[in-house]
Scaffold this motif. Structure first.
Motif, PDB file in Angstrom:
ATOM      1  N   ARG A 279       1.583   5.868   5.534  1.00  0.00           N
ATOM      2  CA  ARG A 279       1.933   7.011   4.693  1.00  0.00           C
ATOM      3  C   ARG A 279       2.422   6.479   3.354  1.00  0.00           C
ATOM      4  N   SER A 280       2.133   7.239   2.278  1.00  0.00           N
ATOM      5  CA  SER A 280       2.525   6.806   0.934  1.00  0.00           C
ATOM      6  C   SER A 280       3.751   7.583   0.474  1.00  0.00           C
ATOM      7  N   ASN A 281       4.267   7.208  -0.697  1.00  0.00           N
ATOM      8  CA  ASN A 281       5.429   7.900  -1.271  1.00  0.00           C
ATOM      9  C   ASN A 281       5.089   9.324  -1.683  1.00  0.00           C
ATOM     10  N   ARG A 282       3.811   9.647  -1.765  1.00  0.00           N
ATOM     11  CA  ARG A 282       3.380  11.014  -2.054  1.00  0.00           C
ATOM     12  C   ARG A 282       3.111  11.808  -0.783  1.00  0.00           C
ATOM     13  N   ASN A 283       3.600  11.266   0.323  1.00  0.00           N
ATOM     14  CA  ASN A 283       3.467  11.906   1.634  1.00  0.00           C
ATOM     15  C   ASN A 283       2.009  12.082   2.058  1.00  0.00           C
ATOM     16  N   ARG A 284       1.132  11.205   1.507  1.00  0.00           N
ATOM     17  CA  ARG A 284      -0.276  11.213   1.925  1.00  0.00           C
ATOM     18  C   ARG A 284      -0.441  10.265   3.109  1.00  0.00           C
ATOM     19  N   THR A 285      -1.164  10.722   4.142  1.00  0.00           N
ATOM     20  CA  THR A 285      -1.342   9.964   5.377  1.00  0.00           C
ATOM     21  C   THR A 285      -2.690   9.264   5.374  1.00  0.00           C
ATOM     22  N   PHE A 286      -2.698   8.031   5.817  1.00  0.00           N
ATOM     23  CA  PHE A 286      -3.921   7.242   5.976  1.00  0.00           C
ATOM     24  C   PHE A 286      -4.075   6.904   7.459  1.00  0.00           C
ATOM     25  N   GLY A 287      -5.166   7.376   8.055  1.00  0.00           N
ATOM     26  CA  GLY A 287      -5.359   7.205   9.486  1.00  0.00           C
ATOM     27  C   GLY A 287      -5.197   8.537  10.187  1.00  0.00           C
ATOM     28  N   PRO A 288      -5.008   8.536  11.502  1.00  0.00           N
ATOM     29  CA  PRO A 288      -4.767   7.344  12.331  1.00  0.00           C
ATOM     30  C   PRO A 288      -6.039   6.545  12.624  1.00  0.00           C
ATOM     31  N   TYR A 289      -5.840   5.259  12.933  1.00  0.00           N
ATOM     32  CA  TYR A 289      -6.919   4.359  13.311  1.00  0.00           C
ATOM     33  C   TYR A 289      -6.673   3.892  14.740  1.00  0.00           C
ATOM     34  N   GLY A 290      -7.746   3.785  15.516  1.00  0.00           N
ATOM     35  CA  GLY A 290      -7.611   3.417  16.915  1.00  0.00           C
ATOM     36  C   GLY A 290      -7.752   4.629  17.803  1.00  0.00           C
ATOM     37  N   ASN A 291      -7.135   4.599  18.996  1.00  0.00           N
ATOM     38  CA  ASN A 291      -7.341   5.663  19.976  1.00  0.00           C
ATOM     39  C   ASN A 291      -6.065   5.861  20.771  1.00  0.00           C
ATOM     40  N   LEU A 292      -5.521   7.095  20.740  1.00  0.00           N
ATOM     41  CA  LEU A 292      -4.333   7.435  21.525  1.00  0.00           C
ATOM     42  C   LEU A 292      -4.680   8.245  22.763  1.00  0.00           C
ATOM     43  N   LEU A 293      -5.973   8.456  23.035  1.00  0.00           N
ATOM     44  CA  LEU A 293      -6.382   9.300  24.147  1.00  0.00           C
ATOM     45  C   LEU A 293      -6.347   8.558  25.475  1.00  0.00           C
ATOM     46  N   GLU A 294      -6.272   7.236  25.453  1.00  0.00           N
ATOM     47  CA  GLU A 294      -6.252   6.466  26.696  1.00  0.00           C
ATOM     48  C   GLU A 294      -4.856   6.495  27.312  1.00  0.00           C
ATOM     49  N   ASP A 295      -4.780   6.004  28.531  1.00  0.00           N
ATOM     50  CA  ASP A 295      -3.494   5.881  29.203  1.00  0.00           C
ATOM     51  C   ASP A 295      -2.627   4.893  28.425  1.00  0.00           C
ATOM     52  N   GLN A 296      -1.453   5.329  28.006  1.00  0.00           N
ATOM     53  CA  GLN A 296      -0.605   4.513  27.142  1.00  0.00           C
ATOM     54  C   GLN A 296       0.449   3.743  27.919  1.00  0.00           C
ATOM     55  N   ALA A 297       0.281   3.632  29.218  1.00  0.00           N
ATOM     56  CA  ALA A 297       1.248   2.878  30.024  1.00  0.00           C
ATOM     57  C   ALA A 297       1.244   1.414  29.588  1.00  0.00           C
ATOM     58  N   GLY A 298       2.416   0.889  29.320  1.00  0.00           N
ATOM     59  CA  GLY A 298       2.524  -0.494  28.881  1.00  0.00           C
ATOM     60  C   GLY A 298       2.395  -0.669  27.381  1.00  0.00           C
ATOM     61  N   TRP A 299       2.155   0.409  26.654  1.00  0.00           N
ATOM     62  CA  TRP A 299       2.049   0.307  25.205  1.00  0.00           C
ATOM     63  C   TRP A 299       3.449   0.313  24.584  1.00  0.00           C
ATOM     64  N   THR A 300       3.567  -0.291  23.407  1.00  0.00           N
ATOM     65  CA  THR A 300       4.841  -0.355  22.694  1.00  0.00           C
ATOM     66  C   THR A 300       4.657   0.248  21.303  1.00  0.00           C
ATOM     67  N   ARG A 301       5.567   1.136  20.951  1.00  0.00           N
ATOM     68  CA  ARG A 301       5.504   1.761  19.622  1.00  0.00           C
ATOM     69  C   ARG A 301       6.291   0.915  18.626  1.00  0.00           C
ATOM     70  N   PHE A 302       5.778   0.820  17.406  1.00  0.00           N
ATOM     71  CA  PHE A 302       6.512   0.168  16.326  1.00  0.00           C
ATOM     72  C   PHE A 302       6.415   1.049  15.077  1.00  0.00           C
ATOM     73  N   GLU A 303       7.434   0.963  14.238  1.00  0.00           N
ATOM     74  CA  GLU A 303       7.478   1.805  13.039  1.00  0.00           C
ATOM     75  C   GLU A 303       8.400   1.167  12.019  1.00  0.00           C
ATOM     76  N   VAL A 304       8.017   1.249  10.769  1.00  0.00           N
ATOM     77  CA  VAL A 304       8.868   0.787   9.682  1.00  0.00           C
ATOM     78  C   VAL A 304       8.713   1.757   8.528  1.00  0.00           C
ATOM     79  N   SER A 305       9.859   2.257   8.033  1.00  0.00           N
ATOM     80  CA  SER A 305       9.861   3.233   6.948  1.00  0.00           C
ATOM     81  C   SER A 305      10.859   2.774   5.897  1.00  0.00           C
ATOM     82  N   MET A 306      10.405   2.712   4.651  1.00  0.00           N
ATOM     83  CA  MET A 306      11.269   2.213   3.579  1.00  0.00           C
ATOM     84  C   MET A 306      12.268   3.243   3.059  1.00  0.00           C
ATOM     85  N   GLU A 307      12.022   4.535   3.279  1.00  0.00           N
ATOM     86  CA  GLU A 307      12.949   5.603   2.899  1.00  0.00           C
ATOM     87  C   GLU A 307      13.414   5.469   1.442  1.00  0.00           C
TER      88      GLU A 307
END
Length: 303
Positions: free
Chosen positions: A103-131
């Motif tokens: 996401r940009s400072n103009r609140n424009r979103t790029f993506g999502p890329y990849g696939n969230l429709l599969e079983d997410q067991a064992g997946w780890t979320r990560f996030e970083v926001s500069m605020e």
């Protein structure tokens, strides 16, 4: 928007496979890139590839393709300098990056890329926001056929707000000053300086010694000075004679080698004489055979 010289590295997140890569822009004109201008992210059952184009103080710098090539991947263009990346989030399964979004400072979103429709067991979320305290100016990670891991380089605008935000998000950051130099390069420069210092010191000592000799000669009585000069001339003459003899010896050796090479390439005189005698005998034998043939034809001799 003014970017400070302070840069930090965050991440990477993901697996440990593939090979490591780093596009923090350490060789850029200001020590690191100043922003992200364009990106092209491959998307399938995971994040399959990524290719970024950076800004180096107004100059576009294209990064390296990481992951598998797909000519059908669309390119996302940012309105740089006014628009910068300030947020990234995603999922990984400890092996590959499975889902990613920016996401940009103009609140424009790029993506999502990849696939969230599969079983997410064992997946780890990560996030970083500069605020409103920084922006993404480079990337690092690991990749092979797919993207195994991803991390970011951030230009910090407001250090106090930025580090407070990172602590609240539970994100570990690493300072990455653009002024840092490779340790090996520092060692090489140090060795060069030592060699140059030694050379200058040697020249200085030689100059001082020459100056001392000149002063000694000037302080000598005239007769002693003349004897010293004559002695120096004799020494110089002997050295010239020695060098001349060495040059003459080298020239003689060179001529001997050339003569040996000529003799090696050309047949000896004895061989030439033997070849000539053999040729004459062959000519005499052909003449004798021809004479007998003529006698036979005229009836004077039988073969």
């Amino acid at each position: 928007m003014v970017l400070t010289l302070q840069r930090v590295k965050i991440g990477p997140w993901g697996g440990t496979g593939g090979h490591a890569w780093d596009e923090g822009g350490h060789g850029a004109s200001a020590g690191s890139y100043t922003g992200v201008r364009r990106m092209s992210i491959g998307s399938s059952w995971c994040v399959s590839s990524m290719l970024f184009e950076y800004d180096d103080n107004g100059k576009r710098v294209k990064g390296t393709l990481h992951g598998e090539r797909d000519n059908g991947i669309p390119e996302e263009e940012l309105d740089f300098h006014g628009e910068v990346l300030t947020h990234m989030c995603g999922y990984h399964d400890n092996h590959l990056i499975r889902w990613l979004q920016f996401r940009s400072n103009r609140n424009r979103t790029f993506g999502p890329y990849g696939n969230l429709l599969e079983d997410q067991a064992g997946w780890t979320r990560f996030e970083v926001s500069m605020e409103h305290s920084g922006s993404i100016v480079g990337f690092c990670g690991r990749s092979d056929d797919f993207v195994d891991a991803i991390g970011v380089y951030v230009a910090v605008w407001n250090p106090e707000r930025f580090y407070d935000s990172m602590r609240r998000q539970g994100v570990r950051v690493y300072r990455a000053s653009p002024l840092r130099m490779d340790l090996r390069q520092i060692e090489e420069e140090k060795k060069k300086e030592e060699v140059e210092r030694g050379r200058l010191q040697k020249e200085l000592e030689e100059g001082r010694e020459s100056l001392r000799n000149i002063r000694l000669k000037l302080d000598m009585p005239p007769d002693q000075r003349k004897r010293l000069i004559r002695r120096d001339l004799r020494v110089e003459h002997q050295e010239i004679e020695r060098q001349l003899q060495e040059m003459q010896q080298l020239e003689r050796e060179r001529q001997q080698l050339e003569q040996q090479e000529i003799e090696r390439q050309l047949p000896s005189r004895q061989q030439l004489e033997q070849q000539e005698i053999k040729r004459q005998l062959q000519d005499m034998e052909r003449e004798r055979q021809l004479h007998r043939w003529r006698n036979f034809v005229t009836g004077g001799e039988t073969l």
